[in-house]
Design a protein around this motif. Structure first.
Motif, PDB file in Angstrom:
ATOM      1  N   ASP A   1       0.866   5.886  -0.011  1.00 44.05           N
ATOM      2  CA  ASP A   1       0.055   7.038  -0.012  1.00 44.05           C
ATOM      3  C   ASP A   1       1.176   8.156   0.184  1.00 44.05           C
ATOM      4  O   ASP A   1       1.909   8.233   0.811  1.00 44.05           O
ATOM      5  CB  ASP A   1      -0.631   7.248   1.468  1.00 44.05           C
ATOM      6  N   LYS A   2       1.235   8.853  -1.319  1.00 44.10           N
ATOM      7  CA  LYS A   2       2.312   9.667  -1.793  1.00 44.10           C
ATOM      8  C   LYS A   2       1.942  10.951  -2.130  1.00 44.10           C
ATOM      9  O   LYS A   2       0.577  11.059  -2.687  1.00 44.10           O
ATOM     10  CB  LYS A   2       3.131   8.944  -2.593  1.00 44.10           C
TER      11      LYS A   2
ATOM     12  N   ALA B   1       0.978  -1.165  -0.024  1.00 45.40           N
ATOM     13  CA  ALA B   1       0.215   0.043   0.092  1.00 45.40           C
ATOM     14  C   ALA B   1       0.807   1.117   0.147  1.00 45.40           C
ATOM     15  O   ALA B   1       1.968   1.260   0.315  1.00 45.40           O
ATOM     16  CB  ALA B   1      -0.930  -0.129   1.451  1.00 45.40           C
TER      17      ALA B   1
ATOM     18  N   ALA C   1      -1.852  14.060  -5.085  1.00 43.58           N
ATOM     19  CA  ALA C   1      -1.899  13.156  -3.969  1.00 43.58           C
ATOM     20  C   ALA C   1      -2.571  11.716  -4.477  1.00 43.58           C
ATOM     21  O   ALA C   1      -3.450  11.727  -5.108  1.00 43.58           O
ATOM     22  CB  ALA C   1      -3.096  13.680  -2.916  1.00 43.58           C
TER      23      ALA C   1
ATOM     24  N   LYS D   1      -2.543   0.703  -4.010  1.00 37.92           N
ATOM     25  CA  LYS D   1      -1.803  -0.702  -3.781  1.00 37.92           C
ATOM     26  C   LYS D   1      -1.148  -1.010  -5.016  1.00 37.92           C
ATOM     27  O   LYS D   1      -2.214  -0.799  -6.078  1.00 37.92           O
ATOM     28  CB  LYS D   1      -3.069  -1.327  -3.203  1.00 37.92           C
TER      29      LYS D   1
ATOM     30  N   TYR E   1      -4.705   2.821  -7.947  1.00 39.50           N
ATOM     31  CA  TYR E   1      -4.593   3.913  -7.140  1.00 39.50           C
ATOM     32  C   TYR E   1      -5.786   5.117  -7.476  1.00 39.50           C
ATOM     33  O   TYR E   1      -6.444   5.034  -8.686  1.00 39.50           O
ATOM     34  CB  TYR E   1      -3.222   4.474  -7.175  1.00 39.50           C
TER      35      TYR E   1
ATOM     36  N   THR F   1      -2.892   7.448  -3.721  1.00 43.92           N
ATOM     37  CA  THR F   1      -3.113   6.518  -2.803  1.00 43.92           C
ATOM     38  C   THR F   1      -3.615   5.202  -3.316  1.00 43.92           C
ATOM     39  O   THR F   1      -4.558   5.187  -3.893  1.00 43.92           O
ATOM     40  CB  THR F   1      -4.292   6.778  -1.689  1.00 43.92           C
TER      41      THR F   1
END
Length: 180
Positions: free
Chosen positions: A17-18, A15, A40, A44, A56, A42
């Motif tokens: 979140d970048k 997973a 943004a 997997k 994502y 988020t």
């Protein structure tokens, strides 16, 4: 960037979140982009049955010029992306899927998330961009001896000209006067 061996080792996937700052890179690739907020992301990445799944959700604000007035327009975007990759050795077995662009081939044993995000932002740029005022109003730009028309307006104008140039146009109303 995810290495395929790390993805294969993780049974539940990896997973993430970048946040990516891709404004300069995307402005170099597409001169129409006036601005881009940090993106943004988020999602997997996982390995299953010989395929790598990259799923994502990305959220960003992109600034483009209006198609009509060239005024800056800020578009808030929220986009879901699902990509399917295959390792290069397996590409030979799944060549028909690769040829039809249904599957991407992993290069250098890594899946580059930033590259995927950038490519999908570029693919999602709309052709028609209007300011809220332009969308709300029906007035189109015009000048001396010219006007911008919608396709429906053009069709009705062409039909009216066709009827006016008809050889029978002069006969219209002929029998209406005799009935009085």
């Amino acid at each position: 960037m995810f290495h395929i061996y790390d993805i294969q080792k993780s049974p539940d996937g990896i997973a993430f979140d970048k946040v990516f700052d891709l404004e300069k890179e995307l402005q170099e690739r597409n001169k129409e982009i006036l601005g881009l907020s940090p993106v943004a992301v988020t999602g997997k990445v996982r390995f299953e049955s010989g395929f790598f799944f990259l799923d994502y959700q990305m959220t960003y604000t992109i600034t483009l010029a209006s198609s009509r007035s060239m005024e800056p327009v800020h578009l808030d975007e929220n986009q879901s992306v699902n990509e399917l990759f295959v390792a290069s050795e397996a590409a030979l077995k799944e060549q028909d899927l690769v040829d039809e662009d249904l599957v991407l081939v992993v290069e250098d044993d890594q899946i580059n998330l930033a590259e995927s995000v950038a490519d999908n932002i570029l693919l999602a740029i709309p052709i028609k961009v209007l300011t809220p005022e332009e969308e709300a109003g029906a007035d189109l730009p015009s000048g001396t001896n010219w006007t911008v028309m919608t396709e429906a307006g053009y069709q009705s104008n062409a039909q009216a000209k066709k009827e006016a140039n008809s050889p029978f146009a002069q006969l219209q109303g002929l029998f209406d006067e005799e009935d009085k």
